[in-house]
Scaffold this motif. Structure first.
Motif, mmCIF file in Angstrom:
data_model
loop_
_atom_site.group_PDB
_atom_site.id
_atom_site.type_symbol
_atom_site.label_atom_id
_atom_site.label_comp_id
_atom_site.label_asym_id
_atom_site.label_seq_id
_atom_site.Cartn_x
_atom_site.Cartn_y
_atom_site.Cartn_z
ATOM 1 N N TRP B 235 0.830 -1.211 0.000
ATOM 2 C CA TRP B 235 0.000 0.000 0.000
ATOM 3 C C TRP B 235 0.863 1.259 0.000
ATOM 4 O O TRP B 235 1.836 1.347 0.747
ATOM 5 C CB TRP B 235 -0.921 0.019 1.233
ATOM 6 N N ILE B 236 0.469 2.218 -0.837
ATOM 7 C CA ILE B 236 1.188 3.502 -0.876
ATOM 8 C C ILE B 236 0.623 4.368 0.252
ATOM 9 O O ILE B 236 -0.494 4.878 0.174
ATOM 10 C CB ILE B 236 1.024 4.190 -2.244
ATOM 11 N N LYS B 237 1.415 4.513 1.318
ATOM 12 C CA LYS B 237 0.934 5.270 2.477
ATOM 13 C C LYS B 237 1.177 6.759 2.295
ATOM 14 O O LYS B 237 0.556 7.590 2.969
ATOM 15 C CB LYS B 237 1.638 4.772 3.745
ATOM 16 N N GLY B 238 2.086 7.089 1.424
ATOM 17 C CA GLY B 238 2.352 8.502 1.154
ATOM 18 C C GLY B 238 3.269 8.613 -0.038
ATOM 19 O O GLY B 238 4.120 7.749 -0.250
ATOM 20 N N ILE B 239 3.066 9.638 -0.845
ATOM 21 C CA ILE B 239 3.963 9.864 -1.982
ATOM 22 C C ILE B 239 4.021 11.361 -2.248
ATOM 23 O O ILE B 239 2.988 12.048 -2.216
ATOM 24 C CB ILE B 239 3.516 9.056 -3.234
ATOM 25 N N ASP B 240 5.213 11.873 -2.445
ATOM 26 C CA ASP B 240 5.366 13.317 -2.668
ATOM 27 C C ASP B 240 6.692 13.559 -3.392
ATOM 28 O O ASP B 240 7.620 12.756 -3.276
ATOM 29 C CB ASP B 240 5.378 14.060 -1.328
ATOM 30 N N HIS B 241 6.733 14.626 -4.140
ATOM 31 C CA HIS B 241 8.000 14.975 -4.792
ATOM 32 C C HIS B 241 8.173 16.492 -4.790
ATOM 33 O O HIS B 241 7.191 17.240 -4.793
ATOM 34 C CB HIS B 241 8.059 14.421 -6.215
ATOM 35 N N ARG B 242 9.410 16.929 -4.750
ATOM 36 C CA ARG B 242 9.742 18.360 -4.688
ATOM 37 C C ARG B 242 10.981 18.620 -5.521
ATOM 38 O O ARG B 242 11.779 17.720 -5.756
ATOM 39 C CB ARG B 242 10.040 18.766 -3.231
ATOM 40 N N VAL B 243 11.171 19.876 -5.895
ATOM 41 C CA VAL B 243 12.340 20.234 -6.692
ATOM 42 C C VAL B 243 13.099 21.355 -5.995
ATOM 43 O O VAL B 243 12.504 22.190 -5.305
ATOM 44 C CB VAL B 243 11.928 20.625 -8.138
ATOM 45 N N ASP B 244 14.422 21.351 -6.151
ATOM 46 C CA ASP B 244 15.254 22.445 -5.658
ATOM 47 C C ASP B 244 15.697 23.313 -6.821
ATOM 48 O O ASP B 244 15.441 22.992 -7.983
ATOM 49 C CB ASP B 244 16.489 21.879 -4.939
#
Lengths: 387, 357, 191
Positions: B235-244
């Motif tokens: 199960w995907i409990k959390g997913i996030d992405h960010r850029v610098d």
């Protein structure tokens, strides 16, 4: 659970031209984004995420340029996604951005499509030598001309229908200050007498090569309700793809196009597109694709789309279904943005903000993009009222 | 991810991946057709039952514009499919598919990505990713830039050459059990690694990733659908992405703030983390990420060997997700973190937290 | 609507240029050539296909699903994503499924006289078309359904390449009816 209502809060475009030598790639994108934010009356910091799309990276010679553009798009510390689905990319990019709102992952998303073709050599980009195959097709026209020939033979359309579309779209472009081609003195005869490039496609029936960017700010229901400027509500979104070459493929009227249209009209509760849609922005890089898509999308009976061109139905001057009031791809073609311009222009129509090329009282409009060998499709329907 | 809203339960139910030094027996289309059909068969789904398909790849890597159009053939896109493509690592395609599933209109998605870096020179290809006006014309290669980063870490006393060798050794040893590992060794010695000459000072050959061809396919499913496809879904409990920022000069290269932020937003909980699969092109980048994630000794890192064992540009991130999911599905671990990166010196980062029940 | 012709500077905040560079002429463009070299390795089915050309043979791939024959061999059936392993030898005769008369030069093909005809050639025994040049007749004689045959290079010039076929010329046989030409042949077959 149903999808969150999604609204177009702002639209920003750059003046399309063959060379925007006064700005960098970042400057070009920022110009469109800035105008979209201004229209939405939002600040950079209020944006949750950025979705950017463009056609092949070889066009500018920058691999995955979203990385380099992170700062220019105000994305530092935020999520940024980069979409590429061939010519339909501007449309798919808007749809990916919409999905971020519809899914309630984000509340306000900036989406942008761009192409700065003057930065590189597009012919080089598209004719990188590929071994093991014989190179005999000169550009996209070489690919699409046989399909157009097949349509003409199938529908019995008169030979000059393509010229009529080209002339109409260039007339429309005169009312759109952002359009690349502003050919004030163009006559229908000049369109007809233009050199034949890929028989039956004349030079005048093809799209220009443009620099440009188009951006939109999308928001959830609350932000749509709060917006001071009119917003466009998303009534339906759909994407479809099919393979390029297989036995029995109908290249003139691909099944992916028909299924995508059926899906998006069903979502919007539309049963008679011709009557219920007030303005249409379809992706027409070669003039004949206007009647071809009108049929495929269900605005016209099969083999009768050309009649709508002939009798002026698709003209902004009094036609029942004005098509490409902005001048369309035939008048401005920054490839990676071209699909998004269709989607954004559809939104401007129902917001009543299309200026001189406004269709009076437009309540529902249709945005469309396609790509590859007429195998990638992205469509949306937007309305002045909530769905 | 917004906190105010509860998300649909989405799980990885099936994975397939393959990596090799140079793909020659089959082309990318055949490779992906094989992986995708393995993936669909193991979940027991047909393409018609899949509501959304999303892929990730790069034209610059392939040396061909619109390269992804050919690979669509490996899916079997007739009747037509609802489909999209990102010019990003496949992990970001998985994110797009996860978003699509959150809308609630479809319950199953296919995600795939692939890369054949052996066709060209990866360091030249990746140099075109840099600022086209100021940096790219100088053609700095990705390992030299990573070496600048490594030098900063060393000179600030944040890492030692010994620590770097430990990370490389861990990769090569772990890779021994991974059939997709190109560089692995059961009995690699610490001394040998320490004695290796630097290829881009201070990085030794064992400190940089082992570039490999390959691909990965994953099937996602929602709620009860997931349970019907798989006994123990991941199960995907959390997913996030960010850029610098892209500009190296304005970043503290010893840090990866976007990785920290993505992990926080994805709901990392290091007290309950059995495994972390980290996508990094060098031992030093692996080290930076471990620190950003705040990993402790409870968490095993890169059981697959990671990118130092096999690194398939455009697919390595998705492969990290598949490596964590595969071990959850088999019951080997309960909760894991999968990470993907993009850009120079860890500019963009995605974190996915997976958990079995 | 914002004025499309506003200068970019008017869209950003005031920027102060340091005195040390304030008098310099702005840089309008930079030229940065990119040269990337790729080694393309043909997969086994493509190798087999290319080698067969040196024997003046054209190979196709037969789908395990319904026997549809693809040329050039693709390794997979794009409708199902199914792997294909069976090769079949095809005739070097077929018909024009569709065509284009082009008045533009192609980069790298100085040998072509303009205008030239490129066509989707549907080989006898194949179920999709592939691209070829049509010559040996007037351009305006080319039509959908026209029967054609490969014109091969001289024996001593044959290599492992599709370029062994110089062009396709009319056979003079009766044409395939338009409604059965090209991709439509498949639908007819199933009717």
């Amino acid at each position: 659970m149903s999808a969150e209502l999604t609204a177009v809060l702002g639209v920003g475009q750059t003046k399309y031209s063959s060379t925007r030598g006064d700005v960098s790639i970042a400057g070009l994108c920022r110009e469109a984004a800035y105008r979209a934010l201004e229209d939405a009356q939002l600040d950079w910091k209020e944006i949750d995420a950025v979705v950017i799309g463009k056609a092949p990276d070889f066009f500018e010679g920058v691999m995955m340029p979203e990385l380099y553009l992170a700062e220019a798009l105000g994305a530092v510390g935020k999520p940024i996604l980069r979409v590429h689905t061939a010519g339909s990319v501007g449309g798919s990019t808007a749809l990916v951005a919409a999905s971020l709102i519809q899914s309630r992952v984000h509340e306000k998303v900036l989406t942008i499509g761009f192409e700065k073709q003057s930065e590189s050599n597009a012919t080089w980009a598209l004719s990188l030598p590929q071994p093991f195959s014989v190179s005999i097709n000169a550009g996209a026209g070489g690919y699409f001309s046989p399909i157009i020939r097949q349509y003409m033979s199938r529908s019995g359309a008169p030979e000059l229908i393509g010229c009529m579309v080209a002339f109409k779209d260039r007339q429309h472009a005169l009312k759109n200050p952002y359009a690349h081609l502003h050919q004030n003195d163009l006559t229908f005869e000049e369109v007809v007498e233009s050199p034949m490039l890929w028989n039956p496609i004349r030079y005048s029936e093809t799209c220009p090569s443009s620099d440009g960017a188009c951006a939109m700010v999308l928001g959830n229901e609350v932000s749509g309700d709060r917006a001071e400027n009119p917003v466009a509500w998303v009534h339906g979104t759909a994407m479809r793809s099919e393979s390029n070459n297989f036995p029995g493929r109908d290249e003139v009227n691909p099944l992916a196009s028909r299924q995508c249209a059926a899906d998006v009209f069903k979502q919007a509760g539309i049963t008679n597109p011709l009557k219920e849609i007030d303005a249409v922005e379809i992706y027409v890089p070669f003039s004949w694709y206007e009647p071809m898509w009108l049929e495929s999308l269900g605005f016209a009976e099969l083999d009768h789309g050309w009649r709508m061109v002939e009798d002026g139905t698709t003209s902004l001057s009094g036609g029942e279904l004005p098509v490409n009031c902005s001048g369309g791809v035939l008048s401005s073609n920054p490839i990676g943005a071209s699909g998004m311009i269709r989607f954004a222009e559809a939104a401007l129509q129902v917001r009543g903000m299309a200026g001189d090329h406004q269709v009076d009282g437009a309540k529902k409009s249709f945005g469309h993009a396609y790509g590859g060998g007429a195998q990638y499709f992205a469509m949306w329907i937007v309305g002045a009222e909530k769905p | 991810m917004s906190k105010s809203h509860s998300f649909r339960d989405i799980a990885v139910v099936s994975v397939a991946s393959y990596q090799t030094k140079t793909l020659s027996e089959v082309n990318e289309v055949q490779l992906m057709a094989d992986l995708i059909s393995k993936c669909r068969n193991s979940a027991g789904v047909t393409q018609e039952e899949i509501g959304f398909t999303c892929s990730g790849s790069s034209d610059f890597l392939a040396g061909q514009a619109f390269s992804f159009v050919h690979t669509l053939d490996s899916v079997g896109a007739f009747p037509p499919i609802s489909e999209s493509h990102v010019e990003m690592d496949g992990a970001f395609a998985l994110y797009e598919a996860w978003v699509k599933l959150q809308i609630g209109e479809v319950d199953t998605a296919l995600v795939y990505s692939y890369g054949k870096p052996s066709a060209g020179s990866i360091i030249d290809v990746l140099a075109t990713q840099l600022d086209p006006y100021y940096v790219s014309p100088l053609w700095p290669d990705c390992f030299s830039l990573a070496a600048l980063q490594a030098r900063l870490l060393l000179d600030k006393g944040l890492i030692t050459l010994e620590k770097m060798a430990e990370i490389s050794m861990r990769s090569q040893k772990n890779g021994f059990d991974n059939p997709n590992a190109v560089r692995s060794s059961k009995d690699v010695s610490f001394e040998n690694l320490m004695n290796e000459p630097a290829i881009v000072d201070p990085l030794r050959a064992s400190d940089v990733s082992e570039i490999a061809d390959g691909g990965c396919a994953i099937i996602l499913a929602a709620e009860d659908k997931a349970k019907s496809f798989c006994e123990r879904p991941a199960w995907i409990k959390g997913i996030d992405h960010r850029v610098d920022s892209h500009t190296l000069g304005v970043r503290d290269l010893t840090r990866a703030p976007s990785a920290f932020l993505a992990a926080e937003k994805a709901g990392i909980n290091t007290d309950r983390l059995d495994l972390a699969e980290i996508h990094a092109m060098t031992s030093t980048q692996e080290f930076i990420l471990e620190k950003e994630f705040g990993l402790n000794e409870k968490t095993l890192v890169n059981l697959s060997g990671g990118c130092l064992a096999s690194d398939t540009t455009m697919a390595s991130g998705l492969i990290r997700i598949s490596e964590v999911a595969r071990r959850i599905i088999s019951g080997q671990v309960d909760r894991g973190l999968a990470h993907a990166t993009s850009g120079t010196c860890l500019q963009q980062n995605l974190v996915c937290i997976l958990e079995g029940e | 609507m914002t004025d499309p012709n506003l200068s970019p500077a008017s869209l950003s905040e005031e920027i102060e240029i340091p005195e040390s560079i304030s008098g310099l002429e702005p840089v309008r463009s930079v030229r940065s050539p990119i040269k990337l070299i790729y080694d393309f390795v043909p997969s086994p089915p493509v190798q087999e296909y290319l080698r067969s050309y040196s024997k003046k043979k054209i190979l196709g791939h037969r789908s395990p699903i319904d026997g549809a024959v693809f040329v050039p061999p693709r390794g997979v059936d794009p409708r199902h994503g199914a792997l294909i392993e069976e090769s079949v030898e095809l005739s070097d005769k077929g018909h024009v499924g569709n065509f284009c008369v082009t008045n533009l030069p192609i980069p790298g093909r100085d040998d072509l006289d303009i205008p030239y005809v490129s066509a989707w050639i549907h080989l006898d025994g194949a179920n999709v078309g592939f691209l070829g040049l049509v010559a040996g007749c007037e351009n305006d004689e080319v039509h959908i359904g026209m029967r054609v045959q490969a014109v091969w290079k001289k024996e001593e010039e044959l290599g492992n390449t599709a370029e062994n076929i110089l062009y396709w010329e009319p056979t003079g046989e009766p044409s395939v009816p338009v409604e059965k030409a090209g991709n439509r042949a498949w639908d007819q077959r199933n009717e």
